[in-house]
Design an enzyme around this catalytic site. Structure first.
Site, mmCIF file in Angstrom:
data_model
loop_
_atom_site.group_PDB
_atom_site.id
_atom_site.type_symbol
_atom_site.label_atom_id
_atom_site.label_comp_id
_atom_site.label_asym_id
_atom_site.label_seq_id
_atom_site.Cartn_x
_atom_site.Cartn_y
_atom_site.Cartn_z
ATOM 1 N N ASN A 91 0.858 -1.182 0.000
ATOM 2 C CA ASN A 91 0.000 0.000 0.000
ATOM 3 C C ASN A 91 0.896 1.236 0.000
ATOM 4 O O ASN A 91 1.489 1.581 1.011
ATOM 5 C CB ASN A 91 -0.909 -0.019 1.228
ATOM 6 C CG ASN A 91 -1.786 1.215 1.328
ATOM 7 O OD1 ASN A 91 -1.917 1.976 0.375
ATOM 8 N ND2 ASN A 91 -2.392 1.409 2.489
ATOM 9 N N TRP A 92 0.979 1.902 -1.132
ATOM 10 C CA TRP A 92 1.867 3.054 -1.262
ATOM 11 C C TRP A 92 1.306 4.306 -0.591
ATOM 12 O O TRP A 92 2.009 5.294 -0.460
ATOM 13 C CB TRP A 92 2.139 3.344 -2.732
ATOM 14 C CG TRP A 92 2.921 2.281 -3.445
ATOM 15 C CD1 TRP A 92 3.390 1.105 -2.924
ATOM 16 C CD2 TRP A 92 3.323 2.297 -4.817
ATOM 17 N NE1 TRP A 92 4.057 0.386 -3.881
ATOM 18 C CE2 TRP A 92 4.035 1.094 -5.059
ATOM 19 C CE3 TRP A 92 3.147 3.197 -5.861
ATOM 20 C CZ2 TRP A 92 4.563 0.779 -6.306
ATOM 21 C CZ3 TRP A 92 3.677 2.889 -7.104
ATOM 22 C CH2 TRP A 92 4.391 1.697 -7.320
ATOM 23 N N LYS A 93 0.030 4.275 -0.223
ATOM 24 C CA LYS A 93 -0.618 5.420 0.413
ATOM 25 C C LYS A 93 -0.443 6.674 -0.462
ATOM 26 O O LYS A 93 -0.388 6.572 -1.688
ATOM 27 C CB LYS A 93 -0.108 5.594 1.843
ATOM 28 C CG LYS A 93 -0.252 4.307 2.670
ATOM 29 C CD LYS A 93 0.019 4.483 4.126
ATOM 30 C CE LYS A 93 -0.167 3.154 4.844
ATOM 31 N NZ LYS A 93 0.001 3.296 6.302
ATOM 32 N N HIS A 118 -9.457 0.878 5.184
ATOM 33 C CA HIS A 118 -8.187 1.069 5.880
ATOM 34 C C HIS A 118 -8.395 2.018 7.065
ATOM 35 O O HIS A 118 -9.210 2.936 7.005
ATOM 36 C CB HIS A 118 -7.147 1.646 4.918
ATOM 37 C CG HIS A 118 -5.755 1.612 5.456
ATOM 38 N ND1 HIS A 118 -5.276 2.547 6.341
ATOM 39 C CD2 HIS A 118 -4.732 0.738 5.240
ATOM 40 C CE1 HIS A 118 -4.023 2.260 6.653
ATOM 41 N NE2 HIS A 118 -3.671 1.169 5.999
ATOM 42 N N GLU A 173 -6.798 4.437 8.160
ATOM 43 C CA GLU A 173 -6.612 5.856 7.856
ATOM 44 C C GLU A 173 -7.854 6.446 7.196
ATOM 45 O O GLU A 173 -8.183 7.616 7.413
ATOM 46 C CB GLU A 173 -5.373 6.033 6.974
ATOM 47 C CG GLU A 173 -4.089 5.737 7.730
ATOM 48 C CD GLU A 173 -2.915 5.368 6.847
ATOM 49 O OE1 GLU A 173 -1.863 5.022 7.410
ATOM 50 O OE2 GLU A 173 -3.051 5.400 5.605
ATOM 51 N N GLU A 179 -4.986 -5.077 10.769
ATOM 52 C CA GLU A 179 -3.977 -4.043 10.974
ATOM 53 C C GLU A 179 -4.251 -3.319 12.289
ATOM 54 O O GLU A 179 -5.092 -2.419 12.346
ATOM 55 C CB GLU A 179 -4.013 -3.028 9.825
ATOM 56 C CG GLU A 179 -3.610 -3.582 8.481
ATOM 57 C CD GLU A 179 -3.282 -2.462 7.500
ATOM 58 O OE1 GLU A 179 -2.170 -2.460 6.982
ATOM 59 O OE2 GLU A 179 -4.128 -1.585 7.298
ATOM 60 N N GLY A 183 2.521 2.644 10.874
ATOM 61 C CA GLY A 183 3.363 3.822 10.724
ATOM 62 C C GLY A 183 4.019 4.298 12.004
ATOM 63 O O GLY A 183 4.589 5.380 12.051
ATOM 64 N N SER A 197 3.628 -1.925 10.329
ATOM 65 C CA SER A 197 5.093 -1.866 10.466
ATOM 66 C C SER A 197 5.765 -3.190 10.119
ATOM 67 O O SER A 197 6.720 -3.610 10.774
ATOM 68 C CB SER A 197 5.484 -1.413 11.873
ATOM 69 O OG SER A 197 5.000 -0.104 12.134
ATOM 70 N N GLY A 222 5.022 1.429 4.566
ATOM 71 C CA GLY A 222 6.264 2.125 4.258
ATOM 72 C C GLY A 222 7.317 1.280 3.574
ATOM 73 O O GLY A 222 8.009 1.753 2.655
#
Length: 251
Positions: free
Chosen positions: A9-11, A95, A97, A167, A173, A213, A235
């Site tokens: 997931n490149w966000k 997600h 976020e 998650e 993150g 992470s 990440g």
């Protein structure tokens, strides 16, 4: 035997040129990987460029979100047929976020899961608890509640197409990672609930990713757990060598 599935997931990262450079670096590193399903989820603006570079490889293309609506007056949304048109086979849904910053709800997750399945897009359905919820002993209530509500529209005969991603919000993150035992404990509870919802044959076939992470240094131990079938990587997926190392840890 469940095939491991590693998705990146490149966000909200990478311009088109940066995305192309990342894919060009990644493809040769995993060209010989056959036993792990792989996908990347770029931003919407990069989907077309990435799709072209992935053509002929084993890496699949995922969107980071999907609209529940087919078309119409939904400014800022992107529909399932638009995603399919650009080459997406998967979509990340719910997600943390999106829930935290944009007010997405379990009901909205269920509607988007339905839209994905109706259009032959594999939904990657995210669930997870906050640090406060974990510390107050609410992990299983929160996680299983999100699971049941998010999959409310899923029929038994199509459930095996759904991927679940656990998650823990406190590990996304932050550099903190659930221990393999902590992750497995929640994954086992998710598996048991899937068996209850859809029957053991289907529940045992469904894949549950871990996210939070994940990096090359901890991937092998996490992926070695009985009910962890892959990873949704944040990440570390932005560095080709690191993402490739996580993929190879699943072999």
């Amino acid at each position: 035997m469940r095939k491991p599935f590693i998705a990146g997931n490149w966000k909200m990262n990478n311009t088109r040129e940066a995305a192309k450079a990342l894919v060009n670096a990644l493809v040769p590193l995993v060209a010989d990987v056959e036993t792990v399903e792989m996908a990347v989820a770029p931003t919407f603006t990069c989907l077309q460029d990435v799709a072209e570079l992935l053509r002929g490889t084993r890496i699949e293309l995922s969107a980071q979100n999907i609209s529940y609506a087919a078309k119409g007056a939904y400014t800022g949304e992107i529909s399932a047929d638009m995603l399919k048109d650009v080459g997406c086979t998967h979509a990340i849904i719910g997600h943390s976020e999106r829930r935290q910053f944009f007010g997405e709800t379990d009901e909205g997750v269920a509607r988007r899961v339905r839209a994905a399945l109706d259009n032959d897009i594999v939904p990657i359905v995210c669930i997870g608890e906050s640090l406060a919820e974990r510390e107050s002993g609410k992990t299983f209530d929160v996680v299983l509640g999100q699971l049941v509500n998010g999959l409310a529209s899923v029929k038994r005969e199509e459930a095996a197409r759904v991927v679940v991603a656990y998650e823990p919000v406190w590990a996304i993150g932050t550099g903190k990672t659930a221990t393999p035992d902590q992750a497995q404990e929640v994954h086992a509870a998710i598996r048991a609930k899937l068996n209850e919802l859809f029957g053991a044959e289907v529940g045992e076939a469904m894949r549950i990713q871990y996210g939070g992470s994940v990096k090359a240094s901890n991937a092998k131990e996490l992926l070695g757990q009985k009910d962890i079938d892959g990873a949704l990587v944040g990440g570390a997926s932005l560095v080709a060598e690191d993402f490739a190392a996580i993929i190879k840890a699943a072999i």
